[in-house]
Scaffold this motif. Structure first.
Motif, PDB file in Angstrom:
ATOM      1  N   GLN A 101      49.282  42.346   6.163  1.00 24.77           N
ATOM      2  CA  GLN A 101      50.395  43.262   6.373  1.00 24.77           C
ATOM      3  C   GLN A 101      51.720  42.506   6.478  1.00 24.77           C
ATOM      4  O   GLN A 101      52.747  42.994   6.014  1.00 24.77           O
ATOM      5  N   ILE A 102      51.696  41.347   7.089  1.00 23.65           N
ATOM      6  CA  ILE A 102      52.932  40.601   7.321  1.00 23.65           C
ATOM      7  C   ILE A 102      53.466  39.957   6.045  1.00 23.65           C
ATOM      8  O   ILE A 102      54.654  39.990   5.770  1.00 23.65           O
ATOM      9  N   LEU A 103      52.577  39.374   5.253  1.00 27.44           N
ATOM     10  CA  LEU A 103      53.023  38.610   4.097  1.00 27.44           C
ATOM     11  C   LEU A 103      53.613  39.511   3.015  1.00 27.44           C
ATOM     12  O   LEU A 103      52.959  40.409   2.503  1.00 27.44           O
ATOM     13  N   ASN A 104      54.855  39.271   2.715  1.00 27.70           N
ATOM     14  CA  ASN A 104      55.544  39.920   1.602  1.00 27.70           C
ATOM     15  C   ASN A 104      55.541  41.437   1.639  1.00 27.70           C
ATOM     16  O   ASN A 104      55.582  42.075   0.591  1.00 27.70           O
ATOM     17  N   GLN A 105      55.494  42.029   2.813  1.00 27.77           N
ATOM     18  CA  GLN A 105      55.570  43.484   2.931  1.00 27.77           C
ATOM     19  C   GLN A 105      56.983  43.881   3.335  1.00 27.77           C
ATOM     20  O   GLN A 105      57.627  43.186   4.122  1.00 27.77           O
ATOM     21  N   PRO A 106      57.456  45.019   2.828  1.00 30.84           N
ATOM     22  CA  PRO A 106      58.752  45.520   3.302  1.00 30.84           C
ATOM     23  C   PRO A 106      58.691  45.811   4.801  1.00 30.84           C
ATOM     24  O   PRO A 106      57.622  46.107   5.350  1.00 30.84           O
ATOM     25  N   SER A 107      59.824  45.759   5.451  1.00 27.11           N
ATOM     26  CA  SER A 107      59.878  45.918   6.904  1.00 27.11           C
ATOM     27  C   SER A 107      59.316  47.250   7.384  1.00 27.11           C
ATOM     28  O   SER A 107      58.625  47.307   8.396  1.00 27.11           O
ATOM     29  N   ASP A 108      59.600  48.347   6.659  1.00 26.93           N
ATOM     30  CA  ASP A 108      59.091  49.641   7.112  1.00 26.93           C
ATOM     31  C   ASP A 108      57.564  49.698   7.031  1.00 26.93           C
ATOM     32  O   ASP A 108      56.907  50.317   7.868  1.00 26.93           O
ATOM     33  N   VAL A 109      56.985  49.007   6.055  1.00 30.07           N
ATOM     34  CA  VAL A 109      55.524  48.942   5.931  1.00 30.07           C
ATOM     35  C   VAL A 109      54.938  48.146   7.112  1.00 30.07           C
ATOM     36  O   VAL A 109      53.916  48.531   7.682  1.00 30.07           O
ATOM     37  N   LYS A 110      55.607  47.057   7.491  1.00 28.62           N
ATOM     38  CA  LYS A 110      55.152  46.251   8.628  1.00 28.62           C
ATOM     39  C   LYS A 110      55.156  47.069   9.920  1.00 28.62           C
ATOM     40  O   LYS A 110      54.183  47.052  10.681  1.00 28.62           O
ATOM     41  N   VAL A 111      56.252  47.795  10.170  1.00 32.51           N
ATOM     42  CA  VAL A 111      56.372  48.570  11.409  1.00 32.51           C
ATOM     43  C   VAL A 111      55.348  49.709  11.425  1.00 32.51           C
ATOM     44  O   VAL A 111      54.667  49.933  12.428  1.00 32.51           O
ATOM     45  N   ALA A 112      55.215  50.413  10.317  1.00 32.43           N
ATOM     46  CA  ALA A 112      54.226  51.497  10.244  1.00 32.43           C
ATOM     47  C   ALA A 112      52.819  50.938  10.457  1.00 32.43           C
ATOM     48  O   ALA A 112      52.032  51.515  11.215  1.00 32.43           O
ATOM     49  N   GLY A 113      52.509  49.822   9.826  1.00 34.12           N
ATOM     50  CA  GLY A 113      51.204  49.192   9.989  1.00 34.12           C
ATOM     51  C   GLY A 113      50.945  48.771  11.424  1.00 34.12           C
ATOM     52  O   GLY A 113      49.830  48.892  11.930  1.00 34.12           O
ATOM     53  N   PHE A 114      51.978  48.281  12.098  1.00 39.55           N
ATOM     54  CA  PHE A 114      51.849  47.886  13.498  1.00 39.55           C
ATOM     55  C   PHE A 114      51.442  49.080  14.360  1.00 39.55           C
ATOM     56  O   PHE A 114      50.503  48.997  15.156  1.00 39.55           O
ATOM     57  N   PHE A 115      52.130  50.218  14.184  1.00 42.39           N
ATOM     58  CA  PHE A 115      51.810  51.394  14.998  1.00 42.39           C
ATOM     59  C   PHE A 115      50.452  51.980  14.646  1.00 42.39           C
ATOM     60  O   PHE A 115      49.720  52.435  15.530  1.00 42.39           O
ATOM     61  N   ILE A 116      50.057  51.934  13.389  1.00 47.46           N
ATOM     62  CA  ILE A 116      48.727  52.404  12.999  1.00 47.46           C
ATOM     63  C   ILE A 116      47.653  51.498  13.613  1.00 47.46           C
ATOM     64  O   ILE A 116      46.630  51.965  14.117  1.00 47.46           O
ATOM     65  N   THR A 117      47.888  50.185  13.613  1.00 52.00           N
ATOM     66  CA  THR A 117      46.943  49.240  14.219  1.00 52.00           C
ATOM     67  C   THR A 117      46.819  49.472  15.721  1.00 52.00           C
ATOM     68  O   THR A 117      45.713  49.484  16.269  1.00 52.00           O
TER      69      THR A 117
END
Length: 186
Positions: A101-117
């Protein structure tokens, strides 16, 4: 607690609370992990026999040390050993997912992934996957996601305006899990 470079004593199981692991670089600190109940601390220290980062509490926490010599002494596949192997496997899977999720992902994808995790972790603990308290600061969340604090705050506000998430201090509520998941999976 545990300091970067301390000799490896064993694995710690988190029973309650939240902790963070950080790695001290030359001029700054990088948060590499947040630990919740059920997580194992020290997996990355087994091979090198020293702890890779400093582990500190984010809120009052309870830990149980499993000395490594006790694990090494297990010679037959008992229930505890199977439980440990399952726990280790889950921890490795979660970390691989986070790195992806961290590598080369746009910031909004990272934040959304964090909350889903986080939602997934709370659900696995028998808590609400939609409404939870995260004791870490938004700056710590941003550090963990390898982005500027301002960027993380801006994205959280945008998610609130879009009706995906509500946030008040450390209290978060996922209002649209499907919408947030769709952003995280981009």
């Amino acid at each position: 607690m545990i300091n970067q470079g301390d000799p490896f004593e064993g694995l710690y199981i988190v029973h309650c609370g939240m902790l963070k692991q950080s790695y001290q670089r030359r001029y700054d600190e990088l948060i590499t992990h947040f630990f919740l109940p059920g997580d194992v601390i020290g997996l990355d220290a087994i091979g090198y026999r020293c702890y890779a980062g400093t582990v500190a509490t984010v809120e009052t926490s309870g830990l149980r040390l499993i000395p490594f010599r006790c694990i090494e002494d297990l010679s037959s596949p008992e229930a505890r050993l199977k439980e440990l192997i399952c726990c280790l496997s889950e921890a490795m899977h979660d970390e691989h997912t986070r790195l992806w999720q961290i590598l080369n992902q746009p910031s909004d994808v990272k934040v959304a992934g964090f909350f889903i995790t986080m939602s997934y972790k709370f659900r696995n603990q028998g808590c609400s996957p939609h409404s939870f308290r995260l004791p870490m600061s938004r700056q710590e969340i941003a550090n963990y996601l390898c982005m500027a604090s301002e960027t993380a705050c801006r994205i959280i506000k945008r998610f609130q305006k879009q009706g995906l998430l509500s946030a008040r201090g450390h209290e978060y509520c996922i209002l649209d899990p499907e919408g947030l998941t769709s952003i995280a999976e981009q």
